[in-house]
Design a protein around this motif. Structure first.
Motif, mmCIF file in Angstrom:
data_model
loop_
_atom_site.group_PDB
_atom_site.id
_atom_site.type_symbol
_atom_site.label_atom_id
_atom_site.label_comp_id
_atom_site.label_asym_id
_atom_site.label_seq_id
_atom_site.Cartn_x
_atom_site.Cartn_y
_atom_site.Cartn_z
ATOM 1 N N UNK A 96 0.891 -1.673 0.518
ATOM 2 C CA UNK A 96 0.396 -0.276 0.147
ATOM 3 C C UNK A 96 1.080 1.344 -0.150
ATOM 4 N N UNK A 97 0.270 1.952 0.590
ATOM 5 C CA UNK A 97 -0.792 2.542 1.285
ATOM 6 C C UNK A 97 -1.685 2.696 1.086
ATOM 7 N N UNK A 98 -1.436 2.905 -0.656
ATOM 8 C CA UNK A 98 -2.668 4.087 -0.814
ATOM 9 C C UNK A 98 -3.792 3.616 -1.186
ATOM 10 N N UNK A 99 -3.873 2.412 -1.399
ATOM 11 C CA UNK A 99 -5.808 1.335 -1.760
ATOM 12 C C UNK A 99 -5.523 0.974 -0.579
ATOM 13 N N UNK A 100 -4.993 0.343 0.283
ATOM 14 C CA UNK A 100 -5.721 0.171 2.150
ATOM 15 C C UNK A 100 -6.024 1.091 2.771
ATOM 16 N N UNK A 101 -5.374 2.736 2.612
ATOM 17 C CA UNK A 101 -5.538 3.617 2.616
ATOM 18 C C UNK A 101 -7.065 4.509 2.138
ATOM 19 N N UNK A 102 -7.550 4.436 0.992
ATOM 20 C CA UNK A 102 -8.755 4.878 0.244
ATOM 21 C C UNK A 102 -9.314 3.658 0.318
ATOM 22 N N UNK A 157 -1.717 2.332 -13.585
ATOM 23 C CA UNK A 157 -1.617 2.799 -12.541
ATOM 24 C C UNK A 157 -2.981 1.875 -11.609
ATOM 25 N N UNK A 158 -4.173 1.599 -12.718
ATOM 26 C CA UNK A 158 -5.303 0.465 -12.516
ATOM 27 C C UNK A 158 -4.154 -0.732 -12.028
ATOM 28 N N UNK A 159 -3.362 -1.620 -12.672
ATOM 29 C CA UNK A 159 -3.078 -2.329 -12.135
ATOM 30 C C UNK A 159 -1.994 -2.152 -10.579
ATOM 31 N N UNK A 160 -1.309 -1.093 -10.471
ATOM 32 C CA UNK A 160 -0.625 -0.821 -9.581
ATOM 33 C C UNK A 160 -1.911 -1.084 -8.302
ATOM 34 N N UNK A 161 -3.447 0.232 -8.759
ATOM 35 C CA UNK A 161 -3.611 0.032 -7.492
ATOM 36 C C UNK A 161 -4.444 -1.125 -6.973
ATOM 37 N N UNK A 162 -5.612 -1.973 -8.503
ATOM 38 C CA UNK A 162 -5.794 -3.345 -8.040
ATOM 39 C C UNK A 162 -5.329 -4.331 -7.290
ATOM 40 N N UNK A 167 -11.744 -4.236 -3.676
ATOM 41 C CA UNK A 167 -12.487 -3.820 -4.231
ATOM 42 C C UNK A 167 -11.908 -3.642 -5.891
ATOM 43 N N UNK A 168 -12.755 -3.539 -7.450
ATOM 44 C CA UNK A 168 -12.618 -3.674 -8.176
ATOM 45 C C UNK A 168 -11.944 -2.166 -8.603
ATOM 46 N N UNK A 169 -10.881 -2.209 -9.392
ATOM 47 C CA UNK A 169 -10.849 -0.912 -9.609
ATOM 48 C C UNK A 169 -10.881 -0.503 -11.420
ATOM 49 N N UNK A 199 -11.925 4.500 -9.301
ATOM 50 C CA UNK A 199 -11.946 4.638 -10.942
ATOM 51 C C UNK A 199 -10.236 6.141 -10.936
ATOM 52 N N UNK A 200 -9.424 4.953 -11.600
ATOM 53 C CA UNK A 200 -8.152 5.667 -11.999
ATOM 54 C C UNK A 200 -8.904 7.048 -13.232
ATOM 55 N N UNK A 201 -8.353 7.792 -12.935
ATOM 56 C CA UNK A 201 -9.369 8.951 -13.973
ATOM 57 C C UNK A 201 -7.600 9.636 -14.489
ATOM 58 N N UNK A 202 -7.330 9.148 -16.177
ATOM 59 C CA UNK A 202 -7.315 9.937 -17.224
ATOM 60 C C UNK A 202 -6.714 11.588 -16.372
ATOM 61 N N UNK A 203 -5.614 12.315 -16.870
ATOM 62 C CA UNK A 203 -5.940 13.653 -17.224
ATOM 63 C C UNK A 203 -4.721 13.777 -17.851
#
Ligand SMILES: Nc1ncnc2c1ncn2[C@@H]1O[C@H](COP(=O)(O)OP(=O)(O)O)[C@@H](O)[C@H]1O
Ligand SMILES: O=C(O)[C@@H](O)C(=O)COP(=O)(O)O
Length: 425
Positions: A96-102, A157-162, A167-169, A199-203
């Motif tokens: 983590x820690x992005x996923x677990x905290x989110x 990032x979808x793979x990293x966060x997943x 839950x589903x990313x 949802x990973x958002x592009x920008x």
């Protein structure tokens, strides 16, 4: 109608990240206060409160616990929207820690959907089809692959966060964002209906971030780098939640000594240290292996700095090229090396401030966390920007005169250190 309660509550996972997002909000016209750690007292009168944690590289369970404590305080303070601020290069460990905290924040807020968007186009961080770019390079080709604590070797990032989430990313693509706020809201509904929770958002640019901020206005939780914050003040103003404010970034004047401490080993920090040395200014390296042998590197650095400061500002640095960091880590382990260096630079900071340093530039997020904690700072006022993402700040909690510039490892021009010091009144 404007409220005395904060509209926005930000939980930042490190200290440079906190000043980055606080600077973004202040410079977009939101009255913002940055506090260090979870406060105990009542909320300050402000539109936004940014709580700076040092939780990015902690064990995930600790990061979750601290973030939930910050959330409880922000909820108590009346914040309408919560913003989990992480790094624009998505710095995280495999745990983590992005996923677990989110996800913990989502559960606590009883919400089933949020976005994840570390983009910061002004600093070259863009996201295209879920892939994070640093300038023209994919994240995994950038200097971030050599980070001492959070090496980033996957740009998807979808793979990293997943890999960090239960839950589903999913992915919210830039072509949808280009169609505007309504199309983005529709797509977010479809993603939710498909079972996506994050949802990973592009920008690709600030316009995408403004669209995303507007489309997310009703979400209880946002997770992002500082970039998304640039769109929020406008959204809140349109809803009448905050008033229009002029930019108030005046800081008290300071005439004390000035010093730079660098514990970041990023490509940018290496260049900045080199630039300082090549321009003939005094600089002292800290040797991590000597620290492990018990040598008093901090005491030596303080004495050396005090012998120089009458003549001008000094740099004390542990910053090293990737090869040197690998050698140190092979001997000490990454965590111990990091801790030793952070503790040493924190001691140097304390020693210098006790002896009359009133202006301190600190390079590195973890390093800044250690320094600010050692200086027992509880609140910062945001001042003028030195470079995108790095404002000068003033310590606000007592009568001492102390200005701090907390520089993210990756930010700032090559001459950042001299530029920062030259900008001060
Ligand atoms: N020479 C070195 N060898 C090993 N680790 C180091 C060295 N110099 C600094 N470090 C550690 O590397 C980490 C850098 O992280 P940080 O301060 O967050 O910088 P950045 O902002 O670039 O991520 C810190 O824990 C720091 O103590
Ligand atoms: O978003 C960013 O890049 C910065 O605000 C940030 O989080 C800085 O982290 P460090 O690179 O560890 O200083």
């Amino acid at each position: 109608m404007t409220s005395k309660k904060p509209i926005l509550g930000v939980i930042a996972d490190d200290f440079t990240g906190a000043t980055d997002v606080a600077g973004m909000l202040v410079h977009s016209g939101m009255r913002t206060v940055q506090v260090i750690g979870v406060p105990s007292g009542p909320a300050p009168a402000a539109d936004a409160v940014v709580i700076a944690l040092k939780s990015r590289t902690n064990p995930a369970s600790e990061a979750v616990e601290e973030s939930l404590a910050a959330l409880r305080w922000l909820q108590e303070a009346g914040a309408r929207q919560i913003y989990f601020k992480y790094c624009s290069t998505f710095d995280s460990t495999p745990a983590g820690n992005i996923g677990p905290v989110a996800e913990a924040l989502m559960d606590a807020l009883d919400t089933t959907f949020t976005v994840a968007c570390p983009a910061f186009p002004e600093n070259g961080r863009t996201i295209c089809r879920g892939h994070l770019f640093v300038g023209d390079e994919l994240l995994s080709d950038s200097g971030m692959r050599n980070h001492p604590l959070t090496p980033m070797t996957d740009s998807n990032l979808v793979r990293v966060l997943q890999s960090q989430c239960r839950g589903r990313v999913g992915l919210l693509r830039y072509d949808v964002l280009s169609k505007g706020v309504e199309a983005t809201r529709e797509r977010m509904k479809e993603l939710q209906a498909d079972g996506v929770r994050l949802a990973v958002a592009d920008a690709l640019d600030n316009e995408h971030l403004r669209t995303l901020a507007a489309a997310c206005a009703e979400l209880p939780l946002l997770t992002a780098g500082s970039g998304l914050a640039l769109g929020l003040p406008q959204v809140y103003r349109e809803r009448g939640w905050i008033a229009m404010h002029g930019e108030d970034t005046n800081l008290p004047k300071s005439s004390g000594y000035a010093a730079v401490l660098s514990g970041s080993c990023s490509t940018a920090s290496n260049q900045q240290v080199k630039h300082w040395i090549q321009s003939g200014r005094p600089a002292l390296p800290i040797d991590a292996l000597a620290l492990a042998e018990g040598r008093d590197e901090a005491g030596h650095a303080i004495a050396w700095a005090m012998s120089q400061l009458e003549k001008g500002s000094v740099l004390v640095y542990a910053t090293a090229e990737p090869e040197r960091v690998r050698t140190v880590q092979a001997t000490l382990g990454a965590a111990r090396a990091g801790e030793l260096v952070e503790r040493c630079l924190a001691q140097v900071a304390r020693g210098l401030v006790d002896r009359g340093v009133e202006r301190l530039v600190v390079a590195g997020g973890e390093t800044s966390g250690a320094v600010v904690k050692a200086l027992e700072v509880s609140r910062l006022r945001i001042g003028p920007l030195i470079d995108p993402g790095v404002p000068w700040t003033a310590v606000q909690d007592d009568s001492r005169s102390l200005l701090l510039a907390l520089k993210s490892g990756n930010f700032g021009s090559t001459d950042f250190f001299t530029k920062a010091l030259a900008q001060l009144p």
